[in-house]
Design a protein around this motif. Sequence first.
Motif, PDB file in Angstrom:
ATOM      1  N   ILE A  12     -16.146  16.395 -17.562  1.00  0.00           N
ATOM      2  CA  ILE A  12     -16.547  17.432 -16.468  1.00  0.00           C
ATOM      3  C   ILE A  12     -16.196  18.935 -17.048  1.00  0.00           C
ATOM      4  N   SER A  13     -15.081  19.159 -17.567  1.00  0.00           N
ATOM      5  CA  SER A  13     -14.661  20.404 -18.148  1.00  0.00           C
ATOM      6  C   SER A  13     -14.828  20.499 -19.580  1.00  0.00           C
ATOM      7  N   ASP A  14     -13.417  20.248 -20.271  1.00  0.00           N
ATOM      8  CA  ASP A  14     -13.421  20.225 -21.671  1.00  0.00           C
ATOM      9  C   ASP A  14     -12.770  19.055 -22.416  1.00  0.00           C
ATOM     10  N   GLY A  15     -12.641  18.002 -21.548  1.00  0.00           N
ATOM     11  CA  GLY A  15     -12.213  16.801 -22.006  1.00  0.00           C
ATOM     12  C   GLY A  15     -13.051  15.888 -22.880  1.00  0.00           C
ATOM     13  N   VAL A  16     -12.605  14.979 -23.650  1.00  0.00           N
ATOM     14  CA  VAL A  16     -13.461  14.127 -24.644  1.00  0.00           C
ATOM     15  C   VAL A  16     -14.131  12.771 -23.700  1.00  0.00           C
ATOM     16  N   LEU A  17     -13.326  12.424 -22.735  1.00  0.00           N
ATOM     17  CA  LEU A  17     -13.540  11.088 -22.020  1.00  0.00           C
ATOM     18  C   LEU A  17     -14.144  11.409 -20.661  1.00  0.00           C
ATOM     19  N   CYS A 245       5.089  17.316 -14.197  1.00  0.00           N
ATOM     20  CA  CYS A 245       5.044  16.769 -15.623  1.00  0.00           C
ATOM     21  C   CYS A 245       3.423  16.603 -15.983  1.00  0.00           C
ATOM     22  N   GLY A 246       2.852  16.893 -17.094  1.00  0.00           N
ATOM     23  CA  GLY A 246       1.514  16.826 -17.403  1.00  0.00           C
ATOM     24  C   GLY A 246       1.252  16.844 -18.920  1.00  0.00           C
ATOM     25  N   SER A 247       0.636  16.023 -19.417  1.00  0.00           N
ATOM     26  CA  SER A 247       0.191  15.960 -20.759  1.00  0.00           C
ATOM     27  C   SER A 247      -0.929  16.970 -21.073  1.00  0.00           C
ATOM     28  N   ASP A 248      -1.350  17.568 -20.188  1.00  0.00           N
ATOM     29  CA  ASP A 248      -2.636  18.452 -20.666  1.00  0.00           C
ATOM     30  C   ASP A 248      -3.653  17.475 -21.408  1.00  0.00           C
ATOM     31  N   TYR A 249      -3.929  16.240 -21.101  1.00  0.00           N
ATOM     32  CA  TYR A 249      -4.498  15.293 -21.975  1.00  0.00           C
ATOM     33  C   TYR A 249      -6.066  15.740 -22.003  1.00  0.00           C
ATOM     34  N   HIS A 250      -6.864  15.941 -23.331  1.00  0.00           N
ATOM     35  CA  HIS A 250      -8.131  16.276 -23.388  1.00  0.00           C
ATOM     36  C   HIS A 250      -8.667  15.216 -24.001  1.00  0.00           C
ATOM     37  N   GLY A 251      -8.041  14.318 -24.738  1.00  0.00           N
ATOM     38  CA  GLY A 251      -8.483  13.087 -25.656  1.00  0.00           C
ATOM     39  C   GLY A 251      -8.060  12.902 -26.992  1.00  0.00           C
ATOM     40  N   PRO A 252      -8.399  11.811 -27.529  1.00  0.00           N
ATOM     41  CA  PRO A 252      -7.785  11.516 -28.999  1.00  0.00           C
ATOM     42  C   PRO A 252      -8.101  12.459 -29.752  1.00  0.00           C
ATOM     43  N   GLY A 253      -7.091  12.804 -30.472  1.00  0.00           N
ATOM     44  CA  GLY A 253      -7.089  13.705 -31.703  1.00  0.00           C
ATOM     45  C   GLY A 253      -6.875  15.311 -31.214  1.00  0.00           C
ATOM     46  N   GLU A 254      -6.867  15.510 -29.993  1.00  0.00           N
ATOM     47  CA  GLU A 254      -6.979  16.930 -29.432  1.00  0.00           C
ATOM     48  C   GLU A 254      -5.769  17.375 -28.450  1.00  0.00           C
ATOM     49  N   SER A 255      -4.700  16.083 -28.393  1.00  0.00           N
ATOM     50  CA  SER A 255      -3.681  16.291 -27.515  1.00  0.00           C
ATOM     51  C   SER A 255      -2.459  15.901 -28.158  1.00  0.00           C
TER      52      SER A 255
END
Length: 288
Positions: A12-17, A245-255
């Motif tokens: 929905i924004s800039d994540g991969v999943l 606490c947060g990973s700021d996860y965007h997806g495999p290979g980008e986090s």
Amino acid sequence: MPNIDLHSHSTISDGVLSPSRLLAHAASRGVNVLALTDHDDVAGLNEASQSAQQENIILIRGVEISVTWHSRTLHILGLGINPEHPPLAEGLKNIRDGRLDRARAIAAQLDKFGIRGSFEGANAQAGESRLIGRTHFARFLASQGYAKDVKSVFKKYLVKGKPGHVSHVWTSLNEAVDWIRGSGGQAVIAHPARYKLGHNLLEQLLCEFCELGGAGLEVVSSSHTPGETQQFAELAARMELYASCGSDYHGPGESYFDLGRLPALPPVCTPIWNEWNIPGISELSQPS
């Protein structure tokens, strides 16, 4: 600490999943509580909520709001928001409209350096997203061989002093905190180490944030070194801010951190979820 991650992104924004795939991945990594905090958009929360029930994950409805403060861009997380709160919804729409203007300006800057078709390329990378962000430009540039991967793009392009950088005025800190609090949520300063504010400006930001009713500071982040984590833990405790606490996860290979792999909050912290009225949160397991 329960296996909690309060900063993640979807397509929905800039994540991969997609939101549903993000929740499935979180479940596979042992996450008990996940906040979906897409940039300036809440359109993924309904899908995420349905998937969270299927995956037996507690979903925290969130957003990450782009803010301009002292000519700098900050990101403020809203946790536990009501996404239908009218001032929040209208404010986010206005920010997304501004993002489109910025995207066209970024493309124009890249054109000057001989990089053609970047707006169309970034738009294609955005897919279902209602906004085009720098990450979409970065994915396009990496796909065209201008850098080896998305992380490397930001060392050569799109940041201050590099091709493709465009200054932009977002919403104010006051407005962002007001929208979040008005919607029933808690405002949290995301990844504070990224802003490189220096001691005096950081103190000024935290004091102003507290006066506006801000609730927390993201102490554990993929952007923070262990030393920075300890620094922000002590600051949060001194300023009587909750720690997040947060990973700021965007997806495999980008986090830098995968979901479910965050280090624990330092003992000096008061976790932001301590007073959340969520059944069973105190019985959640420690992360592996």
